[in-house]
Scaffold this motif. Structure first.
Motif, PDB file in Angstrom:
ATOM      1  N   ILE A 105       0.859  -1.181   0.000  1.00 36.42           N
ATOM      2  CA  ILE A 105       0.000   0.000   0.000  1.00 36.42           C
ATOM      3  C   ILE A 105       0.894   1.229   0.000  1.00 36.42           C
ATOM      4  O   ILE A 105       1.921   1.258   0.675  1.00 36.42           O
ATOM      5  CB  ILE A 105      -0.907   0.017   1.247  1.00 36.42           C
ATOM      6  N   LYS A 155      -0.875  -2.135  -4.495  1.00 35.91           N
ATOM      7  CA  LYS A 155      -2.218  -2.640  -4.802  1.00 35.91           C
ATOM      8  C   LYS A 155      -3.306  -1.746  -4.240  1.00 35.91           C
ATOM      9  O   LYS A 155      -4.496  -2.025  -4.412  1.00 35.91           O
ATOM     10  CB  LYS A 155      -2.389  -4.059  -4.235  1.00 35.91           C
ATOM     11  N   MET A 156      -2.907  -0.673  -3.551  1.00 30.06           N
ATOM     12  CA  MET A 156      -3.860   0.288  -3.002  1.00 30.06           C
ATOM     13  C   MET A 156      -3.113   1.587  -2.718  1.00 30.06           C
ATOM     14  O   MET A 156      -1.921   1.563  -2.412  1.00 30.06           O
ATOM     15  CB  MET A 156      -4.476  -0.238  -1.702  1.00 30.06           C
ATOM     16  N   GLN A 202      -7.898   8.092  -8.790  1.00 28.98           N
ATOM     17  CA  GLN A 202      -8.721   6.898  -8.969  1.00 28.98           C
ATOM     18  C   GLN A 202      -9.097   6.692 -10.430  1.00 28.98           C
ATOM     19  O   GLN A 202      -9.198   5.555 -10.894  1.00 28.98           O
ATOM     20  CB  GLN A 202      -9.985   6.971  -8.107  1.00 28.98           C
ATOM     21  N   ASN A 240     -12.780   3.514   4.104  1.00 25.81           N
ATOM     22  CA  ASN A 240     -13.049   4.334   2.943  1.00 25.81           C
ATOM     23  C   ASN A 240     -14.021   5.431   3.339  1.00 25.81           C
ATOM     24  O   ASN A 240     -15.056   5.183   3.908  1.00 25.81           O
ATOM     25  CB  ASN A 240     -13.639   3.470   1.816  1.00 25.81           C
ATOM     26  N   ILE A 281      -6.481   0.358  -9.253  1.00 23.00           N
ATOM     27  CA  ILE A 281      -6.453  -0.143  -7.875  1.00 23.00           C
ATOM     28  C   ILE A 281      -7.269   0.803  -6.993  1.00 23.00           C
ATOM     29  O   ILE A 281      -7.518   1.943  -7.382  1.00 23.00           O
ATOM     30  CB  ILE A 281      -4.994  -0.256  -7.361  1.00 23.00           C
ATOM     31  N   PRO A 282      -7.683   0.338  -5.816  1.00 21.81           N
ATOM     32  CA  PRO A 282      -8.467   1.215  -4.938  1.00 21.81           C
ATOM     33  C   PRO A 282      -7.652   2.417  -4.459  1.00 21.81           C
ATOM     34  O   PRO A 282      -6.464   2.305  -4.171  1.00 21.81           O
ATOM     35  CB  PRO A 282      -8.829   0.318  -3.747  1.00 21.81           C
ATOM     36  N   GLU A 321      -8.177   5.306  -1.467  1.00 17.65           N
ATOM     37  CA  GLU A 321      -8.997   5.659  -0.309  1.00 17.65           C
ATOM     38  C   GLU A 321      -8.481   6.925   0.338  1.00 17.65           C
ATOM     39  O   GLU A 321      -7.283   7.193   0.323  1.00 17.65           O
ATOM     40  CB  GLU A 321      -8.989   4.528   0.725  1.00 17.65           C
TER      41      GLU A 321
END
Length: 150
Positions: free
Chosen positions: A3, A53-54, A82, A146, A87-88, A90
């Motif tokens: 992350i 991955k985030m 985004q 989130n 990938i996410p 937040e």
């Protein structure tokens, strides 16, 4: 999962990344850029380079929990990010992280030019450590903080 945390700033944006075990958060650099869209693009490249991955973007709410202009700009940054990554992304409440970063640098007697160069990546590391602690405490829960703004 790797992350990346982002401490977005108008002139300097700090980055930190954790290892795949989500145990160790480390500063990985500062993007020195004043152009908003160029900063977004450079963060996208950093995310690819570090194979994260985030992405967690610091969301500086006011101390009373309200959202000011700085938080709105960070939310816009996260939305644009985004739109460019698969990938996410937040938002993560980063109240007091800059104060904590300054306190850390005071304790380590980091002063002058060096302090200015690393404060943003230290803040990003603190954001990431906070987020990782939250994830560890929420194991088994699908909600990972989130803010629901993206």
């Amino acid at each position: 999962m790797k992350i990346m945390a982002v401490d977005f700033g108008d002139a300097r944006t700090g980055l930190a990344v954790c290892d795949r075990t989500e145990y160790l958060a480390s500063p990985v650099g500062v993007i020195e850029e004043r152009d908003f869209n160029a900063t977004v693009t450079k963060v996208v490249y950093a995310a690819m380079e570090f194979e994260v991955k985030m992405i967690v973007v610091g969301y500086p709410r006011n101390m009373d929990g309200s959202v000011g202009s700085r938080a709105e700009k960070c939310a816009e940054f996260a939305r644009k990010l985004q739109n460019l990554v698969p990938i996410p992304v937040e938002l993560w409440d980063e109240r007091s992280t800059t104060v904590m970063a300054h306190n850390y640098l005071n304790e380590t007697n980091t002063r002058g030019k060096k302090r200015k160069q690393i404060i943003d990546e230290v803040a990003a590391t603190i954001i990431l450590e906070s987020y990782l602690a939250y994830r560890r405490n929420q194991k088994g829960d699908n909600d990972h903080g989130n803010e629901g703004l993206l």
